[in-house]
Scaffold this motif. Structure first.
Motif, PDB file in Angstrom:
ATOM      1  N   PHE A  79       0.808  -1.220   0.000  1.00  0.00           N
ATOM      2  CA  PHE A  79       0.000   0.000   0.000  1.00  0.00           C
ATOM      3  C   PHE A  79       0.847   1.279   0.000  1.00  0.00           C
ATOM      4  CE2 PHE A  79      -3.211  -2.990   1.458  1.00  0.00           C
ATOM      5  CZ  PHE A  79      -4.359  -2.530   0.837  1.00  0.00           C
ATOM      6  N   ARG A  80       2.159   1.157  -0.055  1.00  0.00           N
ATOM      7  CA  ARG A  80       3.002   2.344   0.089  1.00  0.00           C
ATOM      8  C   ARG A  80       2.803   3.356  -1.032  1.00  0.00           C
ATOM      9  NH1 ARG A  80       8.558  -0.616   2.148  1.00  0.00           N
ATOM     10  NH2 ARG A  80       7.921  -0.851   4.340  1.00  0.00           N
ATOM     11  N   ASP A  81       2.522   2.890  -2.222  1.00  0.00           N
ATOM     12  CA  ASP A  81       2.337   3.796  -3.363  1.00  0.00           C
ATOM     13  C   ASP A  81       0.860   3.987  -3.707  1.00  0.00           C
ATOM     14  OD1 ASP A  81       5.101   4.038  -3.604  1.00  0.00           O
ATOM     15  OD2 ASP A  81       5.232   2.257  -4.879  1.00  0.00           O
ATOM     16  N   VAL A  82      -0.032   3.678  -2.778  1.00  0.00           N
ATOM     17  CA  VAL A  82      -1.467   3.734  -3.031  1.00  0.00           C
ATOM     18  C   VAL A  82      -2.094   4.817  -2.156  1.00  0.00           C
ATOM     19  CG1 VAL A  82      -3.647   2.471  -2.928  1.00  0.00           C
ATOM     20  CG2 VAL A  82      -1.548   1.293  -3.627  1.00  0.00           C
TER      21      VAL A  82
ATOM     22  N   ALA B 196     -12.279   4.381  -0.015  1.00  0.00           N
ATOM     23  CA  ALA B 196     -11.954   3.021  -0.460  1.00  0.00           C
ATOM     24  C   ALA B 196     -12.534   1.992   0.506  1.00  0.00           C
ATOM     25  CB  ALA B 196     -10.441   2.868  -0.577  1.00  0.00           C
ATOM     26  N   PHE B 197     -12.448   2.260   1.816  1.00  0.00           N
ATOM     27  CA  PHE B 197     -13.039   1.347   2.797  1.00  0.00           C
ATOM     28  C   PHE B 197     -14.563   1.312   2.649  1.00  0.00           C
ATOM     29  CE2 PHE B 197      -8.907   2.088   4.671  1.00  0.00           C
ATOM     30  CZ  PHE B 197      -8.594   0.882   5.278  1.00  0.00           C
ATOM     31  N   ALA B 198     -15.187   2.474   2.415  1.00  0.00           N
ATOM     32  CA  ALA B 198     -16.638   2.509   2.220  1.00  0.00           C
ATOM     33  C   ALA B 198     -17.035   1.737   0.970  1.00  0.00           C
ATOM     34  CB  ALA B 198     -17.113   3.957   2.133  1.00  0.00           C
ATOM     35  N   ALA B 199     -16.253   1.872  -0.098  1.00  0.00           N
ATOM     36  CA  ALA B 199     -16.545   1.140  -1.339  1.00  0.00           C
ATOM     37  C   ALA B 199     -16.476  -0.365  -1.106  1.00  0.00           C
ATOM     38  CB  ALA B 199     -15.571   1.562  -2.428  1.00  0.00           C
ATOM     39  N   LYS B 200     -15.444  -0.792  -0.372  1.00  0.00           N
ATOM     40  CA  LYS B 200     -15.321  -2.228  -0.084  1.00  0.00           C
ATOM     41  C   LYS B 200     -16.476  -2.694   0.790  1.00  0.00           C
ATOM     42  CE  LYS B 200     -13.241  -6.173  -0.308  1.00  0.00           C
ATOM     43  NZ  LYS B 200     -13.201  -6.900  -1.611  1.00  0.00           N
ATOM     44  N   ALA B 201     -16.870  -1.886   1.767  1.00  0.00           N
ATOM     45  CA  ALA B 201     -17.986  -2.251   2.631  1.00  0.00           C
ATOM     46  C   ALA B 201     -19.281  -2.382   1.842  1.00  0.00           C
ATOM     47  CB  ALA B 201     -18.139  -1.216   3.748  1.00  0.00           C
ATOM     48  N   VAL B 202     -19.516  -1.474   0.900  1.00  0.00           N
ATOM     49  CA  VAL B 202     -20.733  -1.524   0.085  1.00  0.00           C
ATOM     50  C   VAL B 202     -20.775  -2.800  -0.750  1.00  0.00           C
ATOM     51  CG1 VAL B 202     -21.859  -0.479  -1.922  1.00  0.00           C
ATOM     52  CG2 VAL B 202     -21.180   0.949   0.012  1.00  0.00           C
ATOM     53  N   THR B 203     -19.657  -3.134  -1.397  1.00  0.00           N
ATOM     54  CA  THR B 203     -19.643  -4.336  -2.246  1.00  0.00           C
ATOM     55  C   THR B 203     -19.857  -5.611  -1.428  1.00  0.00           C
ATOM     56  OG1 THR B 203     -17.223  -4.514  -2.124  1.00  0.00           O
ATOM     57  CG2 THR B 203     -18.141  -3.229  -3.939  1.00  0.00           C
ATOM     58  N   LEU B 204     -19.376  -5.622  -0.180  1.00  0.00           N
ATOM     59  CA  LEU B 204     -19.595  -6.788   0.673  1.00  0.00           C
ATOM     60  C   LEU B 204     -21.035  -6.840   1.177  1.00  0.00           C
ATOM     61  CD1 LEU B 204     -16.286  -6.791   2.770  1.00  0.00           C
ATOM     62  CD2 LEU B 204     -16.929  -8.406   0.961  1.00  0.00           C
TER      63      LEU B 204
ATOM     64  N   PRO C 179     -18.909   8.736 -12.635  1.00  0.00           N
ATOM     65  CA  PRO C 179     -18.254   7.624 -13.331  1.00  0.00           C
ATOM     66  C   PRO C 179     -18.351   6.342 -12.519  1.00  0.00           C
ATOM     67  CG  PRO C 179     -16.626   9.096 -12.377  1.00  0.00           C
ATOM     68  CD  PRO C 179     -17.950   9.751 -12.170  1.00  0.00           C
ATOM     69  N   LYS C 180     -18.147   5.210 -13.182  1.00  0.00           N
ATOM     70  CA  LYS C 180     -18.350   3.912 -12.542  1.00  0.00           C
ATOM     71  C   LYS C 180     -17.043   3.131 -12.417  1.00  0.00           C
ATOM     72  CE  LYS C 180     -22.531   5.247 -13.644  1.00  0.00           C
ATOM     73  NZ  LYS C 180     -23.288   6.113 -12.745  1.00  0.00           N
ATOM     74  N   VAL C 181     -16.935   2.381 -11.326  1.00  0.00           N
ATOM     75  CA  VAL C 181     -15.889   1.376 -11.171  1.00  0.00           C
ATOM     76  C   VAL C 181     -16.513   0.044 -11.545  1.00  0.00           C
ATOM     77  CG1 VAL C 181     -14.290   0.238  -9.590  1.00  0.00           C
ATOM     78  CG2 VAL C 181     -14.777   2.681  -9.318  1.00  0.00           C
ATOM     79  N   ARG C 182     -16.113  -0.484 -12.696  1.00  0.00           N
ATOM     80  CA  ARG C 182     -16.720  -1.716 -13.201  1.00  0.00           C
ATOM     81  C   ARG C 182     -16.301  -2.920 -12.363  1.00  0.00           C
ATOM     82  NH1 ARG C 182     -20.692   0.037 -16.659  1.00  0.00           N
ATOM     83  NH2 ARG C 182     -19.910   1.929 -17.635  1.00  0.00           N
TER      84      ARG C 182
ATOM     85  N   MET D 138     -12.962  -6.688  -6.801  1.00  0.00           N
ATOM     86  CA  MET D 138     -11.695  -6.033  -6.502  1.00  0.00           C
ATOM     87  C   MET D 138     -11.330  -6.153  -5.030  1.00  0.00           C
ATOM     88  SD  MET D 138     -11.876  -2.492  -8.695  1.00  0.00           S
ATOM     89  CE  MET D 138     -11.975  -2.498 -10.492  1.00  0.00           C
ATOM     90  N   SER D 139     -10.016  -6.220  -4.785  1.00  0.00           N
ATOM     91  CA  SER D 139      -9.501  -6.160  -3.423  1.00  0.00           C
ATOM     92  C   SER D 139      -9.516  -4.708  -2.957  1.00  0.00           C
ATOM     93  CB  SER D 139      -8.069  -6.697  -3.380  1.00  0.00           C
ATOM     94  OG  SER D 139      -7.200  -5.843  -4.124  1.00  0.00           O
ATOM     95  N   LEU D 140      -9.219  -4.488  -1.680  1.00  0.00           N
ATOM     96  CA  LEU D 140      -9.174  -3.128  -1.154  1.00  0.00           C
ATOM     97  C   LEU D 140      -8.125  -2.303  -1.886  1.00  0.00           C
ATOM     98  CD1 LEU D 140     -10.065  -1.045   0.963  1.00  0.00           C
ATOM     99  CD2 LEU D 140      -8.304  -1.978   2.488  1.00  0.00           C
ATOM    100  N   ARG D 141      -6.973  -2.894  -2.155  1.00  0.00           N
ATOM    101  CA  ARG D 141      -5.928  -2.163  -2.872  1.00  0.00           C
ATOM    102  C   ARG D 141      -6.374  -1.803  -4.285  1.00  0.00           C
ATOM    103  NH1 ARG D 141      -1.845  -2.130  -6.380  1.00  0.00           N
ATOM    104  NH2 ARG D 141       0.124  -1.126  -5.745  1.00  0.00           N
ATOM    105  N   GLU D 142      -6.990  -2.748  -4.984  1.00  0.00           N
ATOM    106  CA  GLU D 142      -7.456  -2.494  -6.352  1.00  0.00           C
ATOM    107  C   GLU D 142      -8.526  -1.402  -6.370  1.00  0.00           C
ATOM    108  OE1 GLU D 142      -6.797  -6.926  -8.346  1.00  0.00           O
ATOM    109  OE2 GLU D 142      -8.634  -6.480  -7.229  1.00  0.00           O
ATOM    110  N   LEU D 143      -9.406  -1.412  -5.374  1.00  0.00           N
ATOM    111  CA  LEU D 143     -10.427  -0.367  -5.289  1.00  0.00           C
ATOM    112  C   LEU D 143      -9.790   1.001  -5.060  1.00  0.00           C
ATOM    113  CD1 LEU D 143     -13.340  -1.947  -3.213  1.00  0.00           C
ATOM    114  CD2 LEU D 143     -13.518  -0.955  -5.503  1.00  0.00           C
ATOM    115  N   ALA D 144      -8.790   1.067  -4.184  1.00  0.00           N
ATOM    116  CA  ALA D 144      -8.128   2.339  -3.903  1.00  0.00           C
ATOM    117  C   ALA D 144      -7.469   2.901  -5.163  1.00  0.00           C
ATOM    118  CB  ALA D 144      -7.092   2.152  -2.798  1.00  0.00           C
ATOM    119  N   VAL D 145      -6.802   2.050  -5.933  1.00  0.00           N
ATOM    120  CA  VAL D 145      -6.163   2.490  -7.172  1.00  0.00           C
ATOM    121  C   VAL D 145      -7.208   2.951  -8.182  1.00  0.00           C
ATOM    122  CG1 VAL D 145      -4.782   1.744  -9.150  1.00  0.00           C
ATOM    123  CG2 VAL D 145      -4.119   1.042  -6.840  1.00  0.00           C
TER     124      VAL D 145
END
Length: 454
Positions: free
Chosen positions: A275-278, A284-292, A332-335, A340-347
Motif C-alpha cells: 500500500f506504500r504507493d497507493v 476506499a473502505f466505504a466502497a469495499k464495505a458496500v460491495t460486501l 463515473p463507474k468502477v466496473r 476487486m480487493s481493497l488495494r485495487e479499489l483504492a487504485v
C-alpha cells in the motif's frame, strides 16, 4: 479539382442527441490527417475529442465554439483532394454507423462510435440570409452606351467579436452578430429563440421593432449578475435528478458510526509494502464495505423496470462515485467493483477521480451503474439526503470523519465518528432491507474484521 466532404457530428454515446463545441483544434487552411483530433465537444456525459476521418485541408468550420448542435449536423468541411487531382471513386455508403474497432468499407477501422459516413451524406443547411443565385447577365447591346459605374460589392460578413461579461458570451452566428452591431442591438439583452438559446436574425429584428422589450433593465443589480445557459453536464444532471426525485419514491435512513478501528487499520496498511504507493482513503473502505454488504441485501443493487414491470437483480456491482468537477457533477463507474480487493479499489478510485477532474471520463464509463456512493465528507459535511441516480435503487452518502465524544464500556472517550445516509427506492427496497444494508455497511466500517464473516 477540389473534393469537399462535410463531417457530421457523430453519436459518441448511446442515445446522444446533441453536443456543444468546446474547442476547435484546427482552422481553415490547416492540413489534417486521419485520426488527428480536430475538435473537442461536450456531451451530456463528458468531454470528448473527435478525430478527423480523412486526410485533407480544412476549408470551413461550420459551427462556432459555444454552439450546441444536433447529431448528424455537419460541423466542418474538408477538401480531401487539395492537390487538384482527379477524385477517386466514392466508397459505397456504410450500411450502418461503424463501432470502435470495426472494419469499415475500404478497409478503414472505426476509431469512434458513429465513425464513418452515413448512407446519404448530410448536406449543409442553407443560410437564411444567403443571397439568392443570380442568373447570368445577357450579352451587352452593341450600341456604345457608357455603362454606369458598378455598385461596390457587398462586404463579406465577418464575425464581430463579442466581449464576455462575467464569463458569458451570447450565442449567435457571425451574420447575426454583425446585424446586431449595425442596428445597435445589445445581444446581452436578448433571449435567443433558436435551439439551445441561440439568438436568431428574427430575435434581433424584433428587438429593433420593439425596443422597449429589448432594452436592458435599469436596475442596478443587473450589472452584478450574470446568466449562464443551462447545457452540457449541468443540463443532463438537472434532468436526471428531477426524473429520479419525481419517479422513485425516496426513503433516507441515517446511521452514526464509530470508525476508529477502520482509521487505525488504514494507518497500519499505509505502511505495508503493498500500500506504500497507493492513496488509501476512507472512501476506499466505504466502497469495499458496500460491495460486501450487497451480498446480503442484493435488492439495493437491483433495478425497477417500469416498462416490463420487472425488478432486475444484478450479479455484479458497477459502483458509481459522485465526483464534483469544474464542469459539474458526474458519476463515473468502477466496473465489477465487487471483484476487486481493497488495494485495487483504492487504485481505481484514485484513477477515476483524476480522470473526472480533467474532464476526460469517457461516456461509456458514465453509464450502467448499479449503486452509488457520494462522499460529502470531503467538503466537511456530516451527511445529507442524496438523490438516487436514475436506473439504480440506492445511494450512500459518506460524511466527514470527526473527533467526537463516544461511550465505550461505560466511559466517554474521544473517537473517530462518521455519519452515513442511505437513500433507496421504496418500490424495490423495503425498510427492513434498507436498514439491514445500512447496518452492515456501518458494522464493516466500525469493525473491519467483520468482513471475515461475509
Amino acid at each position: 479539382m477540389p473534393q469537399y466532404k462535410q463531417f457530421p457530428l457523430p453519436d459518441t454515446a448511446e442515445g446522444l442527441t446533441e453536443a456543444e463545441i468546446l474547442t476547435w483544434h484546427v482552422q481553415p487552411g490547416d492540413a489534417v490527417k486521419v485520426n488527428q483530433v480536430i475538435v473537442e465537444i461536450e456531451t451530456a456525459k463528458a468531454a470528448v475529442e473527435l478525430p478527423c476521418p480523412w486526410d485533407g485541408v480544412v476549408t470551413e468550420l461550420l459551427v462556432e465554439v459555444g454552439q450546441t448542435v444536433e447529431v448528424g449536423v455537419p460541423i466542418i468541411t474538408i477538401d480531401v483532394d487539395p492537390s487538384g487531382s482527379a477524385p477517386a471513386p466514392a466508397p459505397a455508403p456504410a450500411a450502418s454507423n461503424g463501432k470502435i474497432g470495426e472494419e469499415m468499407p475500404g478497409g478503414r477501422i472505426a476509431t469512434l462510435v458513429g465513425y464513418g459516413p452515413r448512407a446519404g451524406a448530410a448536406k449543409r443547411r442553407a443560410r437564411k440570409d444567403a443571397p439568392a443565385p443570380v442568373a447570368a447577365a445577357p450579352a451587352p447591346a452593341p450600341a456604345p452606351v457608357p455603362a454606369p459605374a458598378p455598385a461596390p460589392a457587398p462586404a463579406p460578413v465577418v464575425a464581430e467579436p463579442v466581449a464576455p461579461r462575467g464569463g458569458y458570451v451570447p450565442l449567435a452566428k457571425p451574420p447575426v452578430r454583425k446585424l446586431a452591431k449595425d442596428l445597435g442591438v445589445d445581444l446581452y439583452a436578448l433571449a435567443g429563440s433558436g435551439p439551445g438559446g441561440v439568438i436568431t436574425r428574427e430575435d434581433v429584428e424584433q428587438a429593433v421593432a420593439s425596443p422597449a422589450q429589448a432594452a436592458p433593465t435599469a436596475v442596478d443589480s443587473g450589472s452584478r449578475e450574470r446568466r449562464v445557459p443551462i447545457k452540457g453536464v449541468r443540463k443532463a444532471t438537472a434532468q436526471a435528478m428531477v426524473d429520479s426525485a419525481f419517479t422513485a419514491p425516496h426513503v433516507t435512513e441515517f446511521l452514526t458510526v464509530d470508525v476508529t478501528p477502520m482509521m487505525e487499520l488504514r494507518a497500519r496498511l499505509k505502511t505495508a509494502p503493498q500500500f506504500r504507493d497507493v492513496k488509501l482513503t476512507p472512501l476506499a473502505f466505504a466502497a469495499k464495505a458496500v460491495t460486501l454488504a450487497v451480498r446480503r441485501t442484493p435488492d439495493v443493487n437491483a433495478t425497477w423496470d417500469e416498462a416490463a414491470q420487472e425488478i432486475v437483480y444484478k450479479d455484479y456491482v458497477h459502483l458509481g462515485i459522485a465526483a464534483a468537477t469544474p464542469r459539474g457533477l458526474v458519476v463515473p463507474k468502477v466496473r465489477d467493483a465487487d471483484r476487486m480487493s481493497l488495494r485495487e479499489l483504492a487504485v481505481a478510485l484514485d484513477d477515476l477521480a483524476t480522470t473526472a477532474r480533467d474532464g476526460k471520463t469517457s461516456p461509456a464509463d458514465m453509464m450502467g451503474g448499479t449503486i452509488t456512493i457520494t462522499n460529502v465528507g470531503v467538503f466537511g459535511v456530516d451527511t445529507g439526503t442524496p438523490i438516487i441516480n436514475p436506473g439504480e435503487s440506492a445511494i450512500l452518502a459518506l460524511g466527514a470523519i470527526r473527533d467526537m465524544p463516544w461511550v465505550v464500556d461505560g466511559q466517554v472517550v474521544p473517537r473517530k465518528v462518521c455519519q452515513l445516509a442511505l437513500s433507496f427506492d421504496h418500490r424495490v427496497v423495503d425498510g427492513q432491507q434498507g436498514s439491514q444494508f445500512l447496518a452492515d455497511v456501518g458494522a464493516l466500517l466500525a469493525d473491519p474484521g467483520v468482513a471475515m464473516t461475509y
